[in-house]
Motif scaffolding. Structure first.
Motif, PDB file in Angstrom:
ATOM      1  N   ALA A   1       7.573  21.427  28.177  1.00 19.87           N
ATOM      2  CA  ALA A   1       7.074  22.690  27.635  1.00 19.87           C
ATOM      3  C   ALA A   1       5.734  23.054  28.280  1.00 19.87           C
ATOM      4  O   ALA A   1       5.509  24.206  28.681  1.00 19.87           O
ATOM      5  CB  ALA A   1       6.930  22.592  26.116  1.00 19.87           C
TER       6      ALA A   1
ATOM      7  N   CYS B   1       4.339  26.397  30.369  1.00 17.30           N
ATOM      8  CA  CYS B   1       3.101  27.098  29.991  1.00 17.30           C
ATOM      9  C   CYS B   1       2.141  27.187  31.192  1.00 17.30           C
ATOM     10  O   CYS B   1       1.433  28.193  31.344  1.00 17.30           O
ATOM     11  CB  CYS B   1       2.404  26.391  28.844  1.00 17.30           C
ATOM     12  SG  CYS B   1       3.276  26.447  27.268  1.00 17.30           S
TER      13      CYS B   1
ATOM     14  N   MET C   1       6.651  32.746  23.418  1.00 17.80           N
ATOM     15  CA  MET C   1       6.930  31.455  22.830  1.00 17.80           C
ATOM     16  C   MET C   1       8.271  31.500  22.139  1.00 17.80           C
ATOM     17  O   MET C   1       8.523  32.350  21.317  1.00 17.80           O
ATOM     18  CB  MET C   1       5.795  31.096  21.868  1.00 17.80           C
ATOM     19  CG  MET C   1       6.109  29.970  20.906  1.00 17.80           C
ATOM     20  SD  MET C   1       6.326  28.438  21.736  1.00 17.80           S
ATOM     21  CE  MET C   1       4.805  27.656  21.415  1.00 17.80           C
TER      22      MET C   1
ATOM     23  N   ALA D   1      12.770  30.228  29.701  1.00 15.27           N
ATOM     24  CA  ALA D   1      12.836  28.761  29.774  1.00 15.27           C
ATOM     25  C   ALA D   1      14.280  28.284  29.642  1.00 15.27           C
ATOM     26  O   ALA D   1      15.088  28.891  28.930  1.00 15.27           O
ATOM     27  CB  ALA D   1      11.993  28.152  28.654  1.00 15.27           C
TER      28      ALA D   1
ATOM     29  N   CYS E   1       8.030  31.447  28.669  1.00  8.98           N
ATOM     30  CA  CYS E   1       9.014  30.724  27.853  1.00  8.98           C
ATOM     31  C   CYS E   1      10.231  31.579  27.510  1.00  8.98           C
ATOM     32  O   CYS E   1      11.260  31.042  27.096  1.00  8.98           O
ATOM     33  CB  CYS E   1       8.369  30.172  26.592  1.00  8.98           C
ATOM     34  SG  CYS E   1       7.405  31.363  25.662  1.00  8.98           S
TER      35      CYS E   1
ATOM     36  N   CYS F   1       2.642  30.254  33.092  1.00  9.75           N
ATOM     37  CA  CYS F   1       2.728  31.467  32.277  1.00  9.75           C
ATOM     38  C   CYS F   1       1.544  32.414  32.524  1.00  9.75           C
ATOM     39  O   CYS F   1       0.383  31.999  32.420  1.00  9.75           O
ATOM     40  CB  CYS F   1       2.776  31.089  30.801  1.00  9.75           C
ATOM     41  SG  CYS F   1       2.957  32.510  29.718  1.00  9.75           S
TER      42      CYS F   1
ATOM     43  N   PHE G   1       9.931  24.296  22.637  1.00  7.62           N
ATOM     44  CA  PHE G   1       8.488  24.475  22.473  1.00  7.62           C
ATOM     45  C   PHE G   1       8.040  23.947  21.105  1.00  7.62           C
ATOM     46  O   PHE G   1       6.884  24.101  20.734  1.00  7.62           O
ATOM     47  CB  PHE G   1       8.105  25.937  22.687  1.00  7.62           C
ATOM     48  CG  PHE G   1       8.132  26.293  24.150  1.00  7.62           C
ATOM     49  CD1 PHE G   1       6.977  26.242  24.912  1.00  7.62           C
ATOM     50  CD2 PHE G   1       9.326  26.596  24.791  1.00  7.62           C
ATOM     51  CE1 PHE G   1       6.995  26.506  26.273  1.00  7.62           C
ATOM     52  CE2 PHE G   1       9.371  26.865  26.150  1.00  7.62           C
ATOM     53  CZ  PHE G   1       8.203  26.815  26.894  1.00  7.62           C
TER      54      PHE G   1
END
Ligand code: SF4
Length: 92
Positions: free
Chosen positions: A42, A46, A1, A23, A20, A49, A29
């Motif tokens: 966002a 995820c 994150m 990203a 992320c 992920c 986020f």
């Protein structure tokens, strides 16, 4: 994150595999609550992920009040956290 929250890697080793981390710079986020498009961006990351489950569990258990974690908004996590706490109570 990614974002403002400082994460202790010793208790979140799953973060090394977080989507992320790669990203694009224009994805936050920690979007504003009314930024529907930003939240969707966002969440889309995820959804790819490999550690989303670990991320979500950590965010619920550590009661993260801001940001998108595990593909969930703070409001969505509050609901999950309430259920999680109820399950703990029932089990005790
Ligand atoms: S689920 Fe989302 S916020 Fe959590 S590590 Fe993966 S990409 Fe990052």
């Amino acid at each position: 994150m990614m974002g403002e929250t400082v994460i202790d890697m010793t208790v979140t080793p799953w973060r090394e595999a977080a989507a992320c981390l790669d990203a694009p710079d224009d994805v936050s986020f920690f979007p504003e609550r009314e930024n529907v498009a930003g939240i969707a961006k966002a969440k889309a990351i995820c959804a790819t992920c490999p550690v989303a489950a670990e991320c979500l569990t950590w965010a619920i258990e550590s009661n993260q009040g801001e940001g998108i974690w595990g593909g969930h908004t703070p409001k969505e996590r509050r609901t999950l956290r309430r259920r999680w706490l109820e399950e703990i109570q029932r089990a005790s």
